[in-house]
Enzyme design. Structure first.
Site, PDB file in Angstrom:
ATOM      1  N   ILE A 252      -6.546   7.252  -2.898  1.00 57.83           N
ATOM      2  CA  ILE A 252      -6.755   7.684  -1.425  1.00 57.83           C
ATOM      3  C   ILE A 252      -5.319   6.823  -0.859  1.00 57.83           C
ATOM      4  O   ILE A 252      -5.184   6.671  -0.306  1.00 57.83           O
ATOM      5  CB  ILE A 252      -7.680   7.794  -0.537  1.00 57.83           C
ATOM      6  CG1 ILE A 252      -8.724   8.835  -1.601  1.00 57.83           C
ATOM      7  CG2 ILE A 252      -7.554   8.798   0.567  1.00 57.83           C
ATOM      8  CD1 ILE A 252     -10.318   8.072  -0.468  1.00 57.83           C
ATOM      9  N   ARG A 253      -3.738   7.627  -0.794  1.00 61.19           N
ATOM     10  CA  ARG A 253      -2.592   7.372   0.027  1.00 61.19           C
ATOM     11  C   ARG A 253      -2.514   5.968  -0.617  1.00 61.19           C
ATOM     12  O   ARG A 253      -2.898   4.941   0.356  1.00 61.19           O
ATOM     13  CB  ARG A 253      -3.025   7.669   1.637  1.00 61.19           C
ATOM     14  CG  ARG A 253      -2.056   9.121   1.498  1.00 61.19           C
ATOM     15  CD  ARG A 253      -2.627   9.536   3.340  1.00 61.19           C
ATOM     16  NE  ARG A 253      -2.015   9.165   3.897  1.00 61.19           N
ATOM     17  CZ  ARG A 253      -0.412   9.049   3.485  1.00 61.19           C
ATOM     18  NH1 ARG A 253      -0.145  10.242   3.381  1.00 61.19           N
ATOM     19  NH2 ARG A 253      -0.008   8.673   5.289  1.00 61.19           N
TER      20      ARG A 253
ATOM     21  N   HIS B 206     -10.432   2.994  -4.106  1.00 61.17           N
ATOM     22  CA  HIS B 206     -11.656   2.755  -3.927  1.00 61.17           C
ATOM     23  C   HIS B 206     -13.233   2.207  -4.579  1.00 61.17           C
ATOM     24  O   HIS B 206     -13.146   3.779  -4.873  1.00 61.17           O
ATOM     25  CB  HIS B 206     -11.563   3.651  -2.625  1.00 61.17           C
ATOM     26  CG  HIS B 206     -10.816   4.017  -1.562  1.00 61.17           C
ATOM     27  ND1 HIS B 206     -11.776   3.895  -0.255  1.00 61.17           N
ATOM     28  CD2 HIS B 206     -10.123   4.947  -1.638  1.00 61.17           C
ATOM     29  CE1 HIS B 206     -10.169   4.077   0.080  1.00 61.17           C
ATOM     30  NE2 HIS B 206      -9.324   4.831  -0.221  1.00 61.17           N
TER      31      HIS B 206
ATOM     32  N   GLY C 156      -8.692   2.637   5.169  1.00 60.70           N
ATOM     33  CA  GLY C 156      -8.951   3.087   6.284  1.00 60.70           C
ATOM     34  C   GLY C 156      -6.534   3.167   6.099  1.00 60.70           C
ATOM     35  O   GLY C 156      -6.077   3.448   5.696  1.00 60.70           O
ATOM     36  N   GLU C 157      -6.832   2.682   7.719  1.00 56.57           N
ATOM     37  CA  GLU C 157      -4.895   3.163   7.948  1.00 56.57           C
ATOM     38  C   GLU C 157      -4.759   1.466   8.089  1.00 56.57           C
ATOM     39  O   GLU C 157      -5.278   1.275   9.658  1.00 56.57           O
ATOM     40  CB  GLU C 157      -4.884   3.804   9.454  1.00 56.57           C
ATOM     41  CG  GLU C 157      -3.776   4.560   9.249  1.00 56.57           C
ATOM     42  CD  GLU C 157      -2.694   3.917   9.465  1.00 56.57           C
ATOM     43  OE1 GLU C 157      -1.145   3.833   8.916  1.00 56.57           O
ATOM     44  OE2 GLU C 157      -2.949   2.956  10.508  1.00 56.57           O
ATOM     45  N   SER C 158      -3.839   0.537   7.829  1.00 56.04           N
ATOM     46  CA  SER C 158      -3.912  -0.537   7.419  1.00 56.04           C
ATOM     47  C   SER C 158      -3.550  -1.159   8.768  1.00 56.04           C
ATOM     48  O   SER C 158      -3.177  -2.225   9.519  1.00 56.04           O
ATOM     49  CB  SER C 158      -2.765  -1.080   6.929  1.00 56.04           C
ATOM     50  OG  SER C 158      -2.087  -0.104   6.240  1.00 56.04           O
TER      51      SER C 158
ATOM     52  N   GLU D  61     -16.089   1.549  -3.709  1.00 53.23           N
ATOM     53  CA  GLU D  61     -16.804   2.076  -2.795  1.00 53.23           C
ATOM     54  C   GLU D  61     -17.585   3.098  -3.273  1.00 53.23           C
ATOM     55  O   GLU D  61     -18.242   4.076  -2.539  1.00 53.23           O
ATOM     56  CB  GLU D  61     -16.722   1.761  -1.392  1.00 53.23           C
ATOM     57  CG  GLU D  61     -15.702   2.210  -0.392  1.00 53.23           C
ATOM     58  CD  GLU D  61     -14.204   2.082  -0.643  1.00 53.23           C
ATOM     59  OE1 GLU D  61     -14.001   1.276  -1.489  1.00 53.23           O
ATOM     60  OE2 GLU D  61     -13.886   3.057   0.049  1.00 53.23           O
TER      61      GLU D  61
ATOM     62  N   ARG E 286       3.196   0.434   0.364  1.00 49.18           N
ATOM     63  CA  ARG E 286       2.826   1.053   1.358  1.00 49.18           C
ATOM     64  C   ARG E 286       2.327   2.251   0.580  1.00 49.18           C
ATOM     65  O   ARG E 286       4.186   3.190   0.348  1.00 49.18           O
ATOM     66  CB  ARG E 286       2.772   1.306   2.696  1.00 49.18           C
ATOM     67  CG  ARG E 286       1.182   1.481   3.463  1.00 49.18           C
ATOM     68  CD  ARG E 286       1.465   1.383   4.667  1.00 49.18           C
ATOM     69  NE  ARG E 286       0.506   1.849   5.254  1.00 49.18           N
ATOM     70  CZ  ARG E 286       0.391   1.806   7.284  1.00 49.18           C
ATOM     71  NH1 ARG E 286       1.249   1.352   7.781  1.00 49.18           N
ATOM     72  NH2 ARG E 286      -0.898   2.917   7.972  1.00 49.18           N
TER      73      ARG E 286
ATOM     74  N   CYS F 132      -7.793  -0.896  -0.751  1.00 47.29           N
ATOM     75  CA  CYS F 132      -7.045   0.056  -0.379  1.00 47.29           C
ATOM     76  C   CYS F 132      -6.026  -0.585   0.959  1.00 47.29           C
ATOM     77  O   CYS F 132      -5.368  -1.768   0.706  1.00 47.29           O
ATOM     78  CB  CYS F 132      -7.919   1.430  -0.171  1.00 47.29           C
ATOM     79  SG  CYS F 132      -6.069   2.513   0.079  1.00 47.29           S
TER      80      CYS F 132
HETATM   81  N1  GLN Z   1      -2.991   4.700   3.060  1.00 43.96           N
HETATM   82  C1  GLN Z   1      -3.144   3.724   3.987  1.00 43.96           C
HETATM   83  C2  GLN Z   1      -2.225   2.544   4.836  1.00 43.96           C
HETATM   84  O1  GLN Z   1      -1.245   2.415   4.294  1.00 43.96           O
HETATM   85  C3  GLN Z   1      -4.385   3.172   3.038  1.00 43.96           C
HETATM   86  C4  GLN Z   1      -5.195   4.322   2.449  1.00 43.96           C
HETATM   87  C5  GLN Z   1      -6.358   3.689   2.055  1.00 43.96           C
HETATM   88  O2  GLN Z   1      -7.166   2.826   2.838  1.00 43.96           O
HETATM   89  N2  GLN Z   1      -7.166   5.184   1.900  1.00 43.96           N
HETATM   90  O3  GLN Z   1      -2.879   2.085   5.588  1.00 43.96           O
END
Ligand code: GLN
Length: 203
Positions: free
Chosen positions: A148-149, A186, A53-55, A188, A117, A86
């Site tokens: 993903i990112r 990921h 998600g978004e840390s 999942e 990150r 992630c």
């Molecule tokens: N780029 C996100 C972060 O820094 C992590 C991306 C993800 O969980 N798919 O939080």
């Protein structure tokens, strides 16, 4: 009866829930998923998955909901199993890069590794790559790594063990320390349940 907690404050919660339920079914284990948003749910779980998600957002919400301290306490006091994928792997790190610092992301500092990150920058935000992972996916049957990112683990220390690196050796993609597991991709989002199976076996 196994109760597998999934931190459900933000991120890829539903996908982990489906993967855990399929793994339990496949292994014929009695168990259920607990969506963790408060201390009671965390206390009643036998293990925890911190999704992607978004840390920064996840880190702020787990402090606000008074979950961060309880996660740390349970890991230290009773070897509570935690898997972070992630963004979840970022939160498990003991050390973050400049981007982690400048966004005010509060790390749980449970695993002895440094994390970078958004390690692949904006040009290669999402891609798939077959991965060899020690004890999980041999070279002959690689794991489909969905990035993903994604962050990257740069260095493991002490009892924290790298389980695999990128093929070009520029970073670590999975690490383990006692019953803690960090993956920068990921699992999942693939049909491959080997990582969920591995984590459930450690509980
Ligand atoms: N780029 C996100 C972060 O820094 C992590 C991306 C993800 O969980 N798919 O939080």
């Amino acid at each position: 009866m196994l109760r597998i907690g999934i931190l459900a404050v933000q991120g890829a919660v539903a996908e982990h829930k489906a993967a855990v339920e399929r793994t339990l079914q496949m292994k014929k284990l009695e168990g259920e998923v607990v969506l963790v948003r408060d201390r009671g749910a965390l206390e009643s779980s036998d293990a925890l998955i911190i999704p992607g998600g978004e840390s920064t957002t996840i880190s702020k919400l787990i402090v606000k909901f008074q979950l961060a301290d309880l996660i740390k306490h349970r890991v230290k006091a009773e070897n509570f199993p935690v898997m972070g994928t992630c963004a979840g792997s970022i939160l498990l790190a003991s050390k973050g890069d400049e981007e982690v610092k400048k966004t005010g992301t509060i790390l749980l500092e449970l695993m002895d590794f440094s994390v970078v990150r958004n390690a692949f920058g904006s040009q290669r935000e999402s891609f798939e790559m077959p991965l060899t992972i020690k004890g999980i996916a041999p070279e002959s049957q690689p794991f489909p790594g969905v990035f993903i990112r994604a962050p990257l683990i740069m260095e493991t220390r002490g009892s924290c063990e790298s389980l695999g690196s990128l093929p070009d050796g520029t970073g670590i993609i999975a690490a383990r320390q006692n019953k803690l597991l960090a993956l920068v991709f990921h699992p999942e989002l693939t049909g491959d349940l080997r990582i969920h199976e591995y984590f459930i076996e450690t509980i």
